[in-house]
Design a protein around this motif. Sequence first.
Motif, short mmCIF file in Angstrom:
data_model
loop_
_atom_site.label_atom_id
_atom_site.label_comp_id
_atom_site.label_asym_id
_atom_site.label_seq_id
_atom_site.Cartn_x
_atom_site.Cartn_y
_atom_site.Cartn_z
N TYR A 94 -19.82 17.81 92.72
CA TYR A 94 -21.00 17.77 92.13
C TYR A 94 -22.12 16.40 91.45
O TYR A 94 -22.18 16.22 91.78
CB TYR A 94 -21.16 18.58 91.28
CG TYR A 94 -21.03 20.15 91.90
CD1 TYR A 94 -21.13 20.63 92.64
CD2 TYR A 94 -20.37 21.02 90.68
CE1 TYR A 94 -20.82 21.94 93.59
CE2 TYR A 94 -20.29 22.60 91.46
CZ TYR A 94 -20.41 22.58 92.77
OH TYR A 94 -20.48 23.51 92.68
N GLU A 97 -22.53 14.93 95.02
CA GLU A 97 -23.05 15.15 95.94
C GLU A 97 -24.52 15.13 95.42
O GLU A 97 -25.34 15.56 96.01
CB GLU A 97 -22.60 16.91 96.07
CG GLU A 97 -23.38 17.92 97.06
CD GLU A 97 -23.44 19.64 96.46
OE1 GLU A 97 -22.86 20.20 97.86
OE2 GLU A 97 -23.71 20.24 96.01
N SER B 19 -32.96 25.53 91.42
CA SER B 19 -31.84 25.12 91.96
C SER B 19 -31.99 23.67 91.21
O SER B 19 -30.52 22.96 91.76
CB SER B 19 -32.77 24.50 93.43
OG SER B 19 -31.70 25.22 94.53
N ALA B 20 -33.02 23.16 90.62
CA ALA B 20 -32.99 21.81 89.38
C ALA B 20 -31.72 21.96 88.96
O ALA B 20 -31.70 20.99 87.63
CB ALA B 20 -34.39 21.66 88.72
N ALA B 21 -31.74 23.45 87.98
CA ALA B 21 -31.44 23.85 87.10
C ALA B 21 -29.42 23.75 87.85
O ALA B 21 -28.75 24.28 86.61
CB ALA B 21 -31.87 24.70 86.59
N THR B 22 -29.31 23.68 88.90
CA THR B 22 -28.06 24.32 89.48
C THR B 22 -27.02 22.72 89.49
O THR B 22 -27.77 21.42 89.95
CB THR B 22 -27.42 24.99 90.13
OG1 THR B 22 -28.50 26.02 89.87
CG2 THR B 22 -26.66 25.43 91.69
N ALA B 23 -25.89 22.68 89.41
CA ALA B 23 -25.32 21.04 89.01
C ALA B 23 -25.02 20.70 90.57
O ALA B 23 -25.64 19.28 91.07
CB ALA B 23 -23.74 21.70 88.83
N GLY B 24 -24.95 21.40 91.30
CA GLY B 24 -24.78 20.47 92.90
C GLY B 24 -25.85 20.93 93.46
O GLY B 24 -26.73 21.65 92.79
N ASP B 93 -22.05 29.24 91.50
CA ASP B 93 -22.71 28.09 90.51
C ASP B 93 -24.39 28.59 89.93
O ASP B 93 -25.18 28.04 88.95
CB ASP B 93 -22.53 26.40 91.35
CG ASP B 93 -21.64 25.87 91.03
OD1 ASP B 93 -21.14 25.79 89.76
OD2 ASP B 93 -21.12 26.31 91.92
#
Lengths: 329, 190
Positions: A94, A97, B19-24, B93
């Motif tokens: 990640y 990515e 989305s912004a707070a998700t790792a990838g 995630d």
Amino acid sequence: MTHYLFYPGCSMESSAKAYYDSLMAVCKPLGLDLQEINDWNCCGATEYVSISLTPAYALIGRNLALAEQQANGSRTVVAPCSACYLNLAKADYYMRERPVLGEKVNTALAAGGLHYDPGSLVIRHLLDVIINDIGLDKVKEKVTRPLTGLRLAPYLGCMAPRPDYDHRWSNPEYPTELDRLLKVLGAEVIDFPLKTHCCGGHMTQIAPSTAFELIRRLVHAADQYHADLMVTLCPMCQMNVDAFQGEMNNHFHTDYHMPILFFTQLIGLAFGIDPKELGFGKELVSAGPALARIGVEAPAGEKGGEPPRKPKKTDGLPMPRMMEEERLP
Amino acid sequence: MTTQTVSPPDTIRFLEEVSAATAGVSRLEMCIQCGTCGGSCPSSSDMDHTPRMLFAMIRAGMREEALRSNTPWICVSCYHCTVRCPQGVHIADVMYTLKGMAIRAKLYQDSTAPDFSKTFVDMVEEYGRSYEFGLATRHYLKHFPLRLPSMTPMGLGMLSKKRMDISPRRIEGIEQLTAILSRAKELEAA
Ligand code: SF4
Ligand code: SF4
């Protein structure tokens, strides 16, 4: 000798001590040189990331940064625990990515004088390394005591073969690596349909009935296939299926006795290593009767095979003193 | 003829926030509502909403309903959905992200899981290692006192077989770790 950086993970020191002991015992015959990452910290399991993202990844990042510093000759980090493996692999992936995550993690690491370049290490699970680097030919060469007559259910659980962003496994849902390894050891391997189903993960601590149902499905299937034992590569899977099997039985009024061992214990056994060095007897559902059937006398563990049905009177949870007394020389 | 313009900000904002707070890269906006995730999920029968439905709610901007859903808390992180999703959505995630957001918004229905995670994190922050005995005692006493009798044989077994340490181990670089985590927390709050 093939050199690797080694991230043991917290459970190898406690609940999965049998995994650690047996791994250490088979390293030499396998020609594996594992160099432990100095002063590594917990990977956060499946908990930290639901509390806060950047700290969770910074926690993992410290391990990667320390490993990178220590890397000399080898850039491959081997993790025996599936959850640790996945956390380290996901953090590396990640950070590549999504560079903004990489920057944040590195800003945090800088507060401790550390830095990690995403992609500079290769993160792999122990089984992957044994199959693909050491190779089954080498394993076969070392077998002196084939596990003939032992019927095994290969159980990988979720977090080693999935999500597998770096495509290291033969299949994310039905990988054959563990099957092939156990066959080379001379065992009879069942085509276990639930081999990558979930053990319940942390649900044993949170929503026990959800977890018990997942555990029941696993042991029921292994039992229906007349497996003598389940074989795992993950401390959490071992813990859930082994230590919670009794409570699961109480919950469903069933009476399963399905032992579950680590694959390294079986490698060691097939290599003719003394079972005492391989952590046998630490499992709560004893594998003794199954092993006795193929003529192996495994130690029953410190306090006999099964935990006492009627424990002596205690003040609730087990007393610390027991352990300390035992630790005295 | 006038074209009607529907202003999207509120709905889009929630999706973007998740989305912004998700790792990838979450790829949440790519979801085609095919339902493969729910159909692959071993614990969907205990969930308020299937993952597919939850993602539709996120897209519809149903912030409170989504964060109140028990779905992320029931998710066992098995990644079955994730490897099967035709759109490559990082589903497991996103579930972690939603848990974190629900904790911050205090919208979870049951405190067992958030408390477990917090206790675990407290121990890791204190020692740099997890500490199963401390975690188990603190957690079970608070949330499962009635379960203790049926767990005693297991706890005794774990202790007598030396599978649980009574005292925690602390890493040497705990101060370094603390500095890293405090900086990370500042970044997270910013
Ligand atoms: S499998 Fe993927 S695309 Fe299909 S509904 Fe689930 S998240 Fe959406
Ligand atoms: S990762 Fe979670 S949502 Fe996806 S299939 Fe597994 S339990 Fe269900």
